[in-house]
Design a protein around this motif. Structure first.
Motif, PDB file in Angstrom:
ATOM      1  N   LEU A   4       0.824  -1.206   0.000  1.00 21.11           N
ATOM      2  CA  LEU A   4       0.000   0.000   0.000  1.00 21.11           C
ATOM      3  C   LEU A   4       0.860   1.259   0.000  1.00 21.11           C
ATOM      4  N   GLU A   5       1.872   1.285   0.860  1.00 21.80           N
ATOM      5  CA  GLU A   5       2.716   2.471   0.945  1.00 21.80           C
ATOM      6  C   GLU A   5       3.499   2.683  -0.342  1.00 21.80           C
ATOM      7  N   PHE A   6       4.002   1.601  -0.916  1.00 15.66           N
ATOM      8  CA  PHE A   6       4.780   1.756  -2.139  1.00 15.66           C
ATOM      9  C   PHE A   6       3.911   2.244  -3.297  1.00 15.66           C
ATOM     10  N   MET A  14       7.521   9.749  -5.913  1.00 16.78           N
ATOM     11  CA  MET A  14       8.566  10.029  -4.930  1.00 16.78           C
ATOM     12  C   MET A  14       9.901   9.473  -5.402  1.00 16.78           C
ATOM     13  N   SER A  15      10.929  10.225  -5.108  1.00 16.06           N
ATOM     14  CA  SER A  15      12.276   9.795  -5.480  1.00 16.06           C
ATOM     15  C   SER A  15      12.724   8.677  -4.542  1.00 16.06           C
ATOM     16  N   PRO A  16      13.720   7.906  -4.962  1.00 11.57           N
ATOM     17  CA  PRO A  16      14.257   6.876  -4.070  1.00 11.57           C
ATOM     18  C   PRO A  16      14.738   7.454  -2.733  1.00 11.57           C
ATOM     19  N   ILE A  19      11.649   7.839  -0.584  1.00 14.24           N
ATOM     20  CA  ILE A  19      11.164   6.507  -0.205  1.00 14.24           C
ATOM     21  C   ILE A  19      12.021   5.970   0.938  1.00 14.24           C
ATOM     22  N   GLY A  20      13.319   6.115   0.811  1.00 14.15           N
ATOM     23  CA  GLY A  20      14.226   5.677   1.878  1.00 14.15           C
ATOM     24  C   GLY A  20      14.024   6.459   3.165  1.00 14.15           C
ATOM     25  N   LEU A  21      13.846   7.765   3.049  1.00 14.93           N
ATOM     26  CA  LEU A  21      13.591   8.581   4.240  1.00 14.93           C
ATOM     27  C   LEU A  21      12.282   8.177   4.907  1.00 14.93           C
ATOM     28  N   GLY A  24      12.807   4.872   6.639  1.00 16.41           N
ATOM     29  CA  GLY A  24      13.628   5.114   7.825  1.00 16.41           C
ATOM     30  C   GLY A  24      12.867   5.835   8.914  1.00 16.41           C
ATOM     31  N   ALA A  25      11.960   6.743   8.531  1.00 12.92           N
ATOM     32  CA  ALA A  25      11.170   7.489   9.516  1.00 12.92           C
ATOM     33  C   ALA A  25      10.276   6.548  10.311  1.00 12.92           C
ATOM     34  N   TRP A  26       9.659   5.560   9.644  1.00 11.11           N
ATOM     35  CA  TRP A  26       8.827   4.580  10.344  1.00 11.11           C
ATOM     36  C   TRP A  26       9.677   3.833  11.376  1.00 11.11           C
ATOM     37  N   GLY A  27      10.837   3.366  10.947  1.00 12.38           N
ATOM     38  CA  GLY A  27      11.731   2.647  11.862  1.00 12.38           C
ATOM     39  C   GLY A  27      12.239   3.527  12.984  1.00 12.38           C
ATOM     40  N   LEU A  28      12.571   4.780  12.669  1.00 10.91           N
ATOM     41  CA  LEU A  28      13.036   5.707  13.692  1.00 10.91           C
ATOM     42  C   LEU A  28      11.934   5.984  14.710  1.00 10.91           C
TER      43      LEU A  28
END
Length: 164
Positions: A4-6, A14-16, A19-21, A24-28
């Motif tokens: 869903l998020e992707f 969105m740029s890669p 997407i990475g940020l 990472g924000a979810w994990g952070l």
């Protein structure tokens, strides 16, 4: 992250990097939640507040076109999700009598959560095929709110921590 998020990432081009940020924000957010459990005020946040916060943040994520708002929304949602999941697991553990082998209960609960995830994915893909491409985000909002309601209803059925 789920499919869903992707899909939201793709819709918003969105740029890669973002997407990475976002990932990472979810994990952070989850890591901050883990570190914050030593503060009594954090542990007093109600499950309903956490579920509503997560639903609002996921709604903001799915409906926004602003990459930074999406990143921040996922960070806060990750924080709320980690605390809520921890709270639910603790409540479940307290609700299970000590004489019962809790492995079968945990296995059943994980299967229920997997079924819920599959259900949300099915709702999403049905909505994707049934409505215009630009309105996909709104189906995610509905799924996010439904998730919050289910999590809250599930918690109510467990009883309080005083069950033991």
């Amino acid at each position: 992250m789920n499919t869903l998020e992707f899909t939201v990432f793709e819709i918003n081009n969105m740029s890669p990097l973002f997407i990475g940020l976002s990932m990472g924000a979810w994990g952070l957010g989850g890591l901050v939640a883990f570190g914050s459990v030593s503060f009594p005020r954090v542990l007093k946040i109600s499950a309903l507040s956490l579920a509503v916060t997560e639903a609002i943040c996921l709604s903001a994520f799915t409906t926004s076109n602003d990459a930074w708002l999406m990143v921040v929304s996922l960070g806060v949602a990750g924080f709320a999700n980690a605390l809520l999941v921890g709270r639910l697991q603790t409540d479940i553990q307290h609700a299970i009598p000590q004489e019962i082998d809790d492995r079968s209960i945990w296995a059943a609960l994980h299967q229920i959560m997997n079924a819920l995830n599959l259900g949300f994915a099915a709702i999403f893909w049905f909505a994707l095929s049934a409505i215009e491409h630009q309105r996909v985000a709104y189906s995610l909002v509905v799924a996010s709110v439904a998730f919050a309601v289910l999590m809250f209803a599930f918690r109510d059925r467990l009883g309080s921590n005083k069950a033991r």
